[in-house]
Design a protein around this motif. Structure first.
Motif, short mmCIF file in Angstrom:
data_model
loop_
_atom_site.label_atom_id
_atom_site.label_comp_id
_atom_site.label_asym_id
_atom_site.label_seq_id
_atom_site.Cartn_x
_atom_site.Cartn_y
_atom_site.Cartn_z
N ILE A 67 20.41 41.69 -26.32
CA ILE A 67 19.31 40.95 -25.71
C ILE A 67 19.86 40.32 -24.43
CG2 ILE A 67 17.59 39.14 -26.02
CD1 ILE A 67 18.08 39.45 -29.08
N VAL A 68 19.38 40.78 -23.28
CA VAL A 68 19.87 40.30 -21.99
C VAL A 68 18.79 39.44 -21.35
CG1 VAL A 68 20.78 40.94 -19.73
CG2 VAL A 68 21.31 42.37 -21.73
N VAL A 69 19.15 38.20 -21.09
CA VAL A 69 18.20 37.24 -20.51
C VAL A 69 18.58 36.95 -19.06
CG1 VAL A 69 17.78 36.23 -22.78
CG2 VAL A 69 19.51 35.21 -21.27
N PRO A 70 17.69 36.35 -18.29
CA PRO A 70 18.04 36.00 -16.89
C PRO A 70 19.18 34.99 -16.83
CG PRO A 70 15.66 35.92 -17.24
CD PRO A 70 16.28 36.05 -18.60
N ASP A 71 19.84 34.95 -15.70
CA ASP A 71 20.92 33.99 -15.49
C ASP A 71 20.35 32.66 -15.01
OD1 ASP A 71 23.65 33.13 -15.14
OD2 ASP A 71 23.35 33.35 -12.99
N GLY A 72 21.07 31.58 -15.28
CA GLY A 72 20.72 30.29 -14.71
C GLY A 72 20.06 29.34 -15.67
N GLU A 73 20.12 28.05 -15.31
CA GLU A 73 19.56 26.98 -16.13
C GLU A 73 18.07 27.16 -16.37
OE1 GLU A 73 20.02 23.48 -18.37
OE2 GLU A 73 21.60 24.59 -17.34
N GLN A 74 17.37 27.79 -15.43
CA GLN A 74 15.93 27.97 -15.58
C GLN A 74 15.58 28.89 -16.75
OE1 GLN A 74 17.72 29.09 -13.05
NE2 GLN A 74 17.36 31.28 -12.84
N GLY A 103 28.52 34.40 -23.15
CA GLY A 103 28.20 33.83 -21.84
C GLY A 103 28.60 32.38 -21.75
N GLY A 104 28.05 31.70 -20.77
CA GLY A 104 28.35 30.30 -20.55
C GLY A 104 27.49 29.37 -21.39
N GLY A 105 27.40 28.12 -20.94
CA GLY A 105 26.70 27.12 -21.72
C GLY A 105 25.23 27.38 -21.92
N VAL A 106 24.55 27.93 -20.91
CA VAL A 106 23.13 28.21 -21.05
C VAL A 106 22.89 29.25 -22.15
CG1 VAL A 106 21.11 29.24 -19.91
CG2 VAL A 106 22.50 27.55 -18.71
N VAL A 107 23.66 30.32 -22.11
CA VAL A 107 23.53 31.37 -23.13
C VAL A 107 23.87 30.82 -24.51
CG1 VAL A 107 24.52 33.54 -23.99
CG2 VAL A 107 23.88 33.32 -21.58
N GLY A 141 28.37 22.54 -32.24
CA GLY A 141 27.08 22.92 -32.80
C GLY A 141 25.86 22.45 -32.05
N LYS A 142 26.04 21.94 -30.82
CA LYS A 142 24.88 21.49 -30.04
C LYS A 142 24.16 22.70 -29.45
CE LYS A 142 27.39 19.09 -27.22
NZ LYS A 142 28.72 19.36 -27.78
N THR A 143 22.90 22.85 -29.78
CA THR A 143 22.10 23.96 -29.25
C THR A 143 20.77 23.41 -28.76
OG1 THR A 143 20.87 24.55 -31.26
CG2 THR A 143 23.12 25.42 -31.05
N GLY A 144 20.11 24.13 -27.86
CA GLY A 144 18.81 23.65 -27.43
C GLY A 144 18.31 24.29 -26.15
N ILE A 145 17.11 23.90 -25.79
CA ILE A 145 16.48 24.37 -24.55
C ILE A 145 15.95 23.15 -23.80
CG2 ILE A 145 15.90 26.66 -25.43
CD1 ILE A 145 13.03 25.62 -25.86
N ASN A 146 15.58 23.38 -22.55
CA ASN A 146 15.04 22.32 -21.72
C ASN A 146 13.53 22.23 -21.86
OD1 ASN A 146 17.67 21.91 -20.75
ND2 ASN A 146 17.36 23.36 -19.07
N HIS A 147 13.00 21.08 -21.46
CA HIS A 147 11.57 20.83 -21.43
C HIS A 147 11.24 20.32 -20.03
CE1 HIS A 147 7.75 18.70 -22.22
NE2 HIS A 147 7.60 19.54 -23.23
N PRO A 148 10.04 20.56 -19.53
CA PRO A 148 9.70 20.04 -18.20
C PRO A 148 9.94 18.54 -18.05
CG PRO A 148 8.02 21.59 -18.93
CD PRO A 148 8.95 21.41 -20.08
N ARG A 149 9.95 17.80 -19.15
CA ARG A 149 10.17 16.35 -19.08
C ARG A 149 11.64 15.96 -19.24
NH1 ARG A 149 5.52 13.31 -19.29
NH2 ARG A 149 3.62 14.44 -19.86
N GLY A 150 12.52 16.94 -19.47
CA GLY A 150 13.92 16.57 -19.59
C GLY A 150 14.79 17.71 -20.08
N LYS A 151 16.08 17.62 -19.75
CA LYS A 151 17.05 18.65 -20.12
C LYS A 151 17.51 18.45 -21.56
CE LYS A 151 21.46 20.60 -18.55
NZ LYS A 151 22.52 20.56 -17.52
#
Length: 200
Positions: A67-74, A103-107, A141-151
């Motif tokens: 599964i290959v996703v786009p690069d970057g924090e976005q 990958g890095g932290g985003v992945v 074990g910290k995992t997660g995604i961003n929200h428009p209101r905060g990282k």
């Protein structure tokens, strides 16, 4: 290669650190009893390291879903998370199918959160390729995604089965990424090493 263990009782796991260890099938095999795995990576890391990881897993007799996703924090958002979950469902991955973050932290954050919520939690292996991820985000074990209101506003703690840190991957990092990782190393040193603080 050096190995250290994060002691968390039943959730304890090893961190393997060395040069060229991304190719060591023996490091993955104990965690891939189901005979298959899903690899989550991005468009920058995939051309550099995906084939090597596939070869290592193939040597261990593991079938893979890539599964290959786009690069970057976005890319750390609901839309990309849904893409990962949809791929897992389409491939009929079950609760024994581990997710491997390459990958890095985003992945690592994205794949780890997908592993935490897919079928209420599936196994997870971290293969960090940036210094910042190797010294920080791949451990704990910290995992997660961003929200428009905060990282990092949406996430879960989901410990990996193992962390495989190949320091040879750092040779492909842009200088800015390397500096960010070194800054994190220095920060940890100040926070956790009394001897370093006393010396200063």
């Amino acid at each position: 290669m050096q190995s250290i263990r994060v002691e968390l009782g039943e959730r304890s796991y090893p961190i393997h650190i060395g040069s060229g260890i991304l190719d060591h099938a023996s490091l993955y095999a104990p965690h891939l009893e189901a005979g298959r795995a899903a690899i989550v990576t991005n468009t920058v890391v995939a051309p550099l390291y995906l084939e090597r990881l596939l070869a290592a897993l193939g040597a261990a007799g593991i079938q893979t879903l890539e599964i290959v996703v786009p690069d970057g924090e976005q890319a750390k958002d609901w839309r990309t998370l849904d893409k990962v979950l949809d791929a897992l469902l389409a491939a009929r991955c079950d609760r024994q199918t581990p997710v491997i973050a390459l990958g890095g932290g985003v992945v690592g954050d994205l794949a780890g959160f997908a592993a935490a919520v897919y079928q209420r939690g599936v196994p997870f292996v971290q293969v960090p390729t940036t210094l910042l991820a190797q010294v920080d985000s791949s451990v704990g074990g910290k995992t997660g995604i961003n929200h428009p209101r905060g990282k990092n506003m949406i996430g879960a703690f989901h410990q990996p089965l193992a962390v495989i840190s190949d320091v040879a991957a750092l040779a492909t990092l842009p200088p800015r990424e390397l500096r960010a990782g070194i800054a994190e190393v220095i920060k940890h040193g100040f926070a956790l090493d009394d001897g370093l603080t006393a010396w200063l």
